[in-house]
Design an enzyme around this catalytic site. Structure first.
Site, mmCIF file in Angstrom:
data_model
loop_
_atom_site.group_PDB
_atom_site.id
_atom_site.type_symbol
_atom_site.label_atom_id
_atom_site.label_comp_id
_atom_site.label_asym_id
_atom_site.label_seq_id
_atom_site.Cartn_x
_atom_site.Cartn_y
_atom_site.Cartn_z
ATOM 1 C CG ASP A 1 -11.772 -8.622 -0.940
ATOM 2 O OD1 ASP A 1 -10.468 -7.314 -0.832
ATOM 3 O OD2 ASP A 1 -12.796 -7.656 -0.377
ATOM 4 C CG MET B 1 -9.281 -6.126 8.515
ATOM 5 S SD MET B 1 -7.979 -7.893 7.997
ATOM 6 C CE MET B 1 -7.601 -8.353 9.825
ATOM 7 C CD GLU B 2 -5.518 -2.436 8.212
ATOM 8 O OE1 GLU B 2 -5.716 -1.696 7.444
ATOM 9 O OE2 GLU B 2 -4.715 -3.470 8.146
ATOM 10 C CD GLU C 1 -2.955 -1.172 2.749
ATOM 11 O OE1 GLU C 1 -3.840 -1.641 2.086
ATOM 12 O OE2 GLU C 1 -2.527 -1.114 2.903
#
Ligand code: ADE
Length: 230
Positions: free
Chosen positions: A196, A172-173, A12
Site C-alpha cells: 500500500d 512496523m517491525e 508473511e
C-alpha cells in the site's frame, strides 16, 4: 549455516513454509518456531505478531535460543517513495524508529541515547541480494525503512516520516529486529514488498495486496538462502 527467517504476520511466512513442505515446529514464549533444512542450511522460521515489541522478542529468541547466525526478514511495507509501486521490492539500507520521540530533551526525532537514529543492515547480504535481483531480472529498490507501532494511513504522517528520516518505505517491525540483531552482533537483512502507499486508502490496499506482496518477498528470500555460503 543456521539462518533465521522472520515475518510479522502468518501471511508473511506461509509462502516459505508452503515451499519447504517439510518442517518441525515448537512452541516457545508465545510463538511457534518452525525448523527445516533447505539448500544445505538449517532454518528457523517464525512470525512474531505485529509491532516492535513482539518482533524484538522473536528475533532475540531466534538468535539466542536457536543460534541463528544471520536473520532475514520478509514481509510487506507501505511505500513512501514515488518510485515504489504495489508489489515492488525494497531492501533496507538502514532502519529507524519513526515513533521514538524524546525531542523534549533536545534529542533529534528517532534518537535513543547510547544508540543511533539509523541502524545499518549487513553490506554482504545486501550485495548478495543485488546480485540475485540482477540475475532474476527484478528491480530491487534500496532505501531507508522507517518503523513504528502505527499502521500509517495518512498522507500527513507519511510526509512527515519522509521529510524527517528520508525514508522510502515504512512498516512496523524492521527497526526493532535491526536493534536486536545489532545488539547480538548478528548480520541481518530486511526485505519488504509494497502492499500500500500509507495514505488514505492504505487499509483497503493492505487487505487486497498483503498476500500477493508477501509472496513476492518470500520468494526472493528463499533465493537468497539458496545462494548463501556456509
Ligand atoms: N505495513 C504495510 N503497510 C503499512 C502501513 N501503511 N503502515 C505500517 N505498516 C505497514
Amino acid at each position: 549455516m543456521k539462518i533465521a527467517i522472520m515475518g510479522a504476520m502468518r501471511e508473511e511466512i506461509e509462502p516459505i513454509l508452503n515451499t519447504l513442505g517439510e518442517y518441525t515446529s515448537e512452541e516457545y514464549a508465545g510463538n511457534v518456531f518452525y525448523r527445516a533444512e533447505y539448500a544445505g542450511h538449517e532454518l528457523v522460521i517464525a512470525y512474531s505478531k505485529i509491532g516492535k515489541v513482539f518482533s524484538a522478542i522473536t528475533a532475540s529468541i531466534m538468535l539466542e535460543r536457536y543460534g541463528a547466525k544471520a536473520l532475514l526478514f520478509s514481509g510487506v511495507a507501505g511505500g513512501i517513495s514515488k518510485d515504489l509501486k504495489i508489489g515492488d521490492l525494497i531492501m533496507a539500507s538502514a532502519l529507524c524508529q519513526h515513533d521514538v520521540d524524546i525531542t523534549a530533551f533536545g534529542h533529534p526525532d528517532g534518537f535513543i541515547p547510547e544508540s543511533s537514529v539509523m541502524i545499518q543492515s549487513d553490506d554482504d547480504l545486501r550485495s548478495l541480494a543485488s546480485e540475485i535481483a540482477v540475475d532474476m531480472g527484478i528491480d530491487l529498490y534500496e532505501g531507508i525503512i522507517a518503523t513504528g507501532d502505527q499502521f500509517v494511513a495518512s498522507s500527513e504522517r507519511k510526509s512527515w516520516i519522509e521529510k524527517t528520516f528520508h525514508a522510502d518505505a515504512l512498516e512496523m517491525e524492521g527497526a526493532s529486529v535491526a536493534c536486536a540483531c545489532h545488539s547480538f552482533g548478528v548480520p541481518f537483512f530486511v526485505l519488504r514488498a509494497i502492499s500500500d502507499t500509507a495514505d488514505g486508502s492504505a487499509d483497503i490496499d493492505f487487505d487486497v495486496f498483503l498476500q500477493s506482496s508477501a509472496q513476492v518477498s518470500a520468494k526472493f528470500i528463499l533465493e537468497m538462502v539458496k545462494r548463501l555460503g556456509d
